[in-house]
Design a protein around this motif. Structure first.
Motif, PDB file in Angstrom:
ATOM      1  N   TYR A  85       1.435  -0.930   0.083  1.00 48.21           N
ATOM      2  CA  TYR A  85       0.113  -0.179   0.176  1.00 48.21           C
ATOM      3  C   TYR A  85       0.546   1.262   0.368  1.00 48.21           C
ATOM      4  O   TYR A  85       1.420   1.422   0.812  1.00 48.21           O
ATOM      5  N   ALA A  86       0.964   2.241  -0.575  1.00 46.26           N
ATOM      6  CA  ALA A  86       1.651   3.880  -1.105  1.00 46.26           C
ATOM      7  C   ALA A  86       0.545   4.326  -0.708  1.00 46.26           C
ATOM      8  O   ALA A  86      -0.743   4.641  -0.795  1.00 46.26           O
ATOM      9  N   ILE A  87       0.268   5.720  -0.716  1.00 43.81           N
ATOM     10  CA  ILE A  87       0.500   7.136  -0.124  1.00 43.81           C
ATOM     11  C   ILE A  87       0.187   7.416  -1.802  1.00 43.81           C
ATOM     12  O   ILE A  87       1.726   7.183  -2.916  1.00 43.81           O
ATOM     13  N   GLY A  88      -0.640   8.686  -2.179  1.00 45.77           N
ATOM     14  CA  GLY A  88      -0.704   9.393  -3.027  1.00 45.77           C
ATOM     15  C   GLY A  88      -1.048  10.572  -3.416  1.00 45.77           C
ATOM     16  O   GLY A  88      -1.798  10.809  -2.295  1.00 45.77           O
ATOM     17  N   ALA A  89      -1.083  10.965  -4.978  1.00 49.03           N
ATOM     18  CA  ALA A  89      -1.453  12.170  -4.981  1.00 49.03           C
ATOM     19  C   ALA A  89      -2.845  12.316  -4.934  1.00 49.03           C
ATOM     20  O   ALA A  89      -3.541  11.176  -5.377  1.00 49.03           O
ATOM     21  N   PRO A  90      -3.524  13.611  -5.261  1.00 48.64           N
ATOM     22  CA  PRO A  90      -5.021  13.352  -5.446  1.00 48.64           C
ATOM     23  C   PRO A  90      -4.796  13.306  -6.988  1.00 48.64           C
ATOM     24  O   PRO A  90      -4.316  13.766  -8.049  1.00 48.64           O
ATOM     25  N   VAL A  91      -6.178  12.224  -7.152  1.00 42.04           N
ATOM     26  CA  VAL A  91      -6.284  12.184  -8.926  1.00 42.04           C
ATOM     27  C   VAL A  91      -7.260  13.066  -9.516  1.00 42.04           C
ATOM     28  O   VAL A  91      -6.875  12.905 -11.270  1.00 42.04           O
ATOM     29  N   THR A  92      -7.727  14.300  -8.657  1.00 44.02           N
ATOM     30  CA  THR A  92      -9.257  15.265  -9.906  1.00 44.02           C
ATOM     31  C   THR A  92      -8.358  16.399  -9.101  1.00 44.02           C
ATOM     32  O   THR A  92      -8.224  16.353  -8.299  1.00 44.02           O
ATOM     33  N   ALA A  93      -8.842  17.204  -9.883  1.00 40.05           N
ATOM     34  CA  ALA A  93      -8.754  18.493  -8.826  1.00 40.05           C
ATOM     35  C   ALA A  93     -10.117  19.333  -8.656  1.00 40.05           C
ATOM     36  O   ALA A  93      -9.769  20.183  -7.878  1.00 40.05           O
ATOM     37  N   LYS A  94     -11.414  18.395  -8.294  1.00 35.98           N
ATOM     38  CA  LYS A  94     -11.914  18.407  -7.604  1.00 35.98           C
ATOM     39  C   LYS A  94     -12.285  18.050  -6.014  1.00 35.98           C
ATOM     40  O   LYS A  94     -12.674  18.339  -4.880  1.00 35.98           O
ATOM     41  N   THR A  95     -11.294  17.156  -6.016  1.00 29.72           N
ATOM     42  CA  THR A  95     -10.217  17.248  -4.429  1.00 29.72           C
ATOM     43  C   THR A  95      -9.584  17.366  -4.088  1.00 29.72           C
ATOM     44  O   THR A  95      -8.539  17.067  -5.097  1.00 29.72           O
ATOM     45  N   ASN A  96      -9.441  18.081  -3.260  1.00 31.17           N
ATOM     46  CA  ASN A  96      -7.889  18.462  -2.385  1.00 31.17           C
ATOM     47  C   ASN A  96      -6.638  16.979  -1.814  1.00 31.17           C
ATOM     48  O   ASN A  96      -5.741  16.892  -1.039  1.00 31.17           O
ATOM     49  N   ASP A  97      -7.924  15.701  -1.533  1.00 30.37           N
ATOM     50  CA  ASP A  97      -7.625  14.690  -0.490  1.00 30.37           C
ATOM     51  C   ASP A  97      -6.783  13.975  -1.792  1.00 30.37           C
ATOM     52  O   ASP A  97      -6.084  13.557  -2.500  1.00 30.37           O
ATOM     53  N   GLY A  98      -5.925  13.368  -1.075  1.00 36.95           N
ATOM     54  CA  GLY A  98      -4.596  12.628  -1.301  1.00 36.95           C
ATOM     55  C   GLY A  98      -5.695  10.907  -1.897  1.00 36.95           C
ATOM     56  O   GLY A  98      -6.143  10.737  -1.278  1.00 36.95           O
ATOM     57  N   THR A  99      -3.840   9.665  -1.595  1.00 36.96           N
ATOM     58  CA  THR A  99      -5.006   8.787  -2.198  1.00 36.96           C
ATOM     59  C   THR A  99      -4.241   7.912  -0.881  1.00 36.96           C
ATOM     60  O   THR A  99      -3.091   7.821  -0.760  1.00 36.96           O
ATOM     61  N   VAL A 100      -4.781   6.550  -0.768  1.00 39.34           N
ATOM     62  CA  VAL A 100      -4.075   4.654  -0.667  1.00 39.34           C
ATOM     63  C   VAL A 100      -4.123   3.807  -2.295  1.00 39.34           C
ATOM     64  O   VAL A 100      -5.508   4.476  -2.626  1.00 39.34           O
ATOM     65  N   ASN A 101      -3.076   3.691  -2.005  1.00 38.39           N
ATOM     66  CA  ASN A 101      -2.963   2.933  -3.589  1.00 38.39           C
ATOM     67  C   ASN A 101      -2.994   1.725  -2.861  1.00 38.39           C
ATOM     68  O   ASN A 101      -1.653   1.066  -2.624  1.00 38.39           O
ATOM     69  N   ALA A 102      -3.520   0.132  -3.431  1.00 36.79           N
ATOM     70  CA  ALA A 102      -3.859  -0.518  -2.833  1.00 36.79           C
ATOM     71  C   ALA A 102      -2.580  -1.851  -4.374  1.00 36.79           C
ATOM     72  O   ALA A 102      -3.050  -1.910  -5.904  1.00 36.79           O
ATOM     73  N   PHE A 103      -1.848  -2.900  -4.187  1.00 36.42           N
ATOM     74  CA  PHE A 103      -0.798  -3.409  -5.314  1.00 36.42           C
ATOM     75  C   PHE A 103      -1.290  -4.220  -4.832  1.00 36.42           C
ATOM     76  O   PHE A 103      -0.505  -5.000  -3.227  1.00 36.42           O
ATOM     77  N   ALA A 104      -0.910  -5.720  -5.654  1.00 37.18           N
ATOM     78  CA  ALA A 104      -0.202  -7.175  -5.364  1.00 37.18           C
ATOM     79  C   ALA A 104       0.929  -7.825  -6.333  1.00 37.18           C
ATOM     80  O   ALA A 104       1.011  -7.106  -6.541  1.00 37.18           O
ATOM     81  N   MET A 105       1.110  -7.865  -5.134  1.00 34.07           N
ATOM     82  CA  MET A 105       2.989  -7.858  -5.226  1.00 34.07           C
ATOM     83  C   MET A 105       3.420 -10.070  -5.789  1.00 34.07           C
ATOM     84  O   MET A 105       3.017 -10.490  -5.398  1.00 34.07           O
ATOM     85  N   ASP A 106       3.825 -10.003  -6.877  1.00 30.38           N
ATOM     86  CA  ASP A 106       4.884 -10.845  -6.957  1.00 30.38           C
ATOM     87  C   ASP A 106       5.653 -10.990  -6.829  1.00 30.38           C
ATOM     88  O   ASP A 106       6.630 -10.605  -6.572  1.00 30.38           O
ATOM     89  N   SER A 107       5.896 -12.235  -5.996  1.00 30.40           N
ATOM     90  CA  SER A 107       6.665 -13.217  -4.444  1.00 30.40           C
ATOM     91  C   SER A 107       7.757 -13.134  -5.652  1.00 30.40           C
ATOM     92  O   SER A 107       8.883 -13.622  -4.457  1.00 30.40           O
ATOM     93  N   HIS A 108       8.432 -13.682  -6.621  1.00 29.13           N
ATOM     94  CA  HIS A 108       8.995 -14.219  -6.956  1.00 29.13           C
ATOM     95  C   HIS A 108      10.238 -13.393  -7.364  1.00 29.13           C
ATOM     96  O   HIS A 108      10.714 -12.587  -7.941  1.00 29.13           O
ATOM     97  N   THR A 109       8.724 -11.717  -8.564  1.00 25.10           N
ATOM     98  CA  THR A 109       9.768 -10.844  -9.496  1.00 25.10           C
ATOM     99  C   THR A 109       9.743  -9.766  -8.208  1.00 25.10           C
ATOM    100  O   THR A 109      10.605  -8.741  -8.233  1.00 25.10           O
ATOM    101  N   GLY A 110       9.270  -9.407  -7.268  1.00 22.18           N
ATOM    102  CA  GLY A 110       8.730  -8.026  -6.458  1.00 22.18           C
ATOM    103  C   GLY A 110       7.966  -7.172  -7.339  1.00 22.18           C
ATOM    104  O   GLY A 110       7.488  -6.514  -6.718  1.00 22.18           O
ATOM    105  N   ARG A 111       7.369  -7.425  -8.706  1.00 22.20           N
ATOM    106  CA  ARG A 111       6.709  -6.194  -9.532  1.00 22.20           C
ATOM    107  C   ARG A 111       5.653  -6.294  -8.770  1.00 22.20           C
ATOM    108  O   ARG A 111       4.791  -7.354  -8.032  1.00 22.20           O
TER     109      ARG A 111
END
Length: 390
Positions: A85-111
């Motif tokens: 999970y990673a914090i992130g910047a706002p995705v639209t100009a309509k809000t100043n709220d930041g974001t939390v982003n979810a990723f799946a991890m490949d346990s063999h490659t790290g991607r």
């Protein structure tokens, strides 16, 4: 000796040597860790990077781009080793709220594979943590002076906020402490209490954490104070759970606390400068990251501007700190660093030098020594370790 015998002997040697070489390489790979680097870069083609570290040899591979995302900043790993999970910047100009982003991890490659994102509940998210049950992400919003909780679904995706708390108040600095600035959020070893270092109000706020419902409620006592104008930034527990430490950004100090697990109380026992030889805080100096060594014998803190890491020894009975060393990070603005889980290697992330520098940790003294290896990472601001799949 016949030619055929010589040939067979040579072939046998090649096979045997090849086997030993393969086994050695396999053993080395088995000891490797993935290292993820959050970045403050907003450039296209940048984001979260991954390298491989062998703690025994200190070898750190050149980084590759694990996921493209603008300004991911701070990272948190799921206990299942399946999600990041990673914090992130706002995705639209309509809000100043930041974001939390979810990723799946490949346990063999790290991607990393992007799953989804949700609002962090306020502007300027700067820190987050996954609770020990693996069901919740807790996030601190610096610009908004608030904290929030988001649920983690079974597939790793994030749901909408289950909790939002707005901090209020101010402190003595006329520009930087006119309002609350929640700078980090951490959980106690028992997963029962959340601690929020708020730079704007010179307090470490303490909340009871309901891991069944993803809710926060004020503890009693509700906070611990630090020196006025200190500006608490990051927080860490000692491995034994009886002591805790805060690094103060504005006066470049570390504050030690005794922790009462029953009441959830933090009692200050000491505040000590990060700077060596009585050196005074100068313009541009600021405390950044703090971490305890896995052995519990040492504490490390970084200072930007001074561009160094300070090593303290920890008294095992009282948690008190004693200065051991102040070492240059060989770069500019060490906003973050990481100590590998085995306690052998420290990686210093120099944000303004686009570099991560490798240091060896002496197990007896806690002192750090540069190994001579440096890798290039664009604007590194977070270091997280993950054992590779076997």
């Amino acid at each position: 000796m016949k030619t055929s015998e010589i040939f067979c002997g040579v072939v046998g040697c090649f096979i045997t040597c090849g086997m030993f070489s393969s086994v050695a390489a396999e053993e080395e790979n088995r000891d490797e860790l993935f290292v993820y680097f959050g970045s403050s870069s907003r450039k296209p083609g940048h984001g979260i990077y991954v390298s491989r570290l062998n703690p025994a040899t200190g070898n750190l591979s050149s980084p590759s781009l694990a996921a493209e995302i603008a300004n991911p900043g701070f990272l948190a790993l799921h206990s299942s080793r399946s999600f990041l999970y990673a914090i992130g910047a706002p995705v639209t100009a309509k809000t100043n709220d930041g974001t939390v982003n979810a990723f799946a991890m490949d346990s063999h490659t790290g991607r990393l594979t992007f799953l989804n994102q949700q609002s962090s509940g306020g502007p300027g998210p700067c820190h987050l943590v996954v609770d020990k049950s693996g069901r919740w992400v807790l996030v601190a919003n610096y610009a908004g002076g608030s904290v929030a909780v988001l649920p983690i679904h079974a597939d790793g995706r994030l749901g909408e906020l289950t909790e939002f708390i707005q901090h209020t108040g101010s402190s003595v600095h006329p520009q930087r402490q006119k309002e609350a600035h929640a700078h980090s959020i951490n959980l106690d070893p028992g997963n029962r209490l959340a601690f929020v270092a708020d730079l704007g109000i010179d307090k470490v706020m303490i909340y009871k954490f309901d891991a069944a419902r993803g809710r926060l409620v004020a503890n009693h006592p509700a906070f611990a104070l630090v020196k006025k104008g200190a500006g608490p930034r990051h927080f860490t527990f000692h491995p034994n759970g009886r002591f805790a430490y805060v690094i103060n950004e504005m006066d470049c100090s570390a504050t030690a606390f005794a922790f009462d697990n029953t009441r959830g109380d933090l009692k200050e026992t000491q505040t000590i400068s990060l700077l060596p030889n009585g050196e005074k805080v100068k313009a541009g100096f600021s405390g950044a990251e703090v971490q305890a060594h896995p052995s519990g014998k040492f504490l490390y803190g970084s200072t930007r501007g001074h561009d160094s890491i300070t090593v303290f020894s920890i008294d095992k009975k009282t948690g008190a700190l004693t200065f051991v060393q102040n070492e240059s990070t060989q770069g500019k603005v060490p906003r973050n660093f990481g100590i590998d889980p085995t306690g052998q290697i420290l990686l210093a992330a120099n944000q303004d030098s686009d570099s991560v520098v490798v240091f060896r940790i002496d197990a007896k003294s806690g002192r750090i020594t540069p190994t001579g290896q440096t890798i290039e990472v664009p604007n590194p601001v977070c270091v997280k370790f993950l054992p590779r799949a076997r």
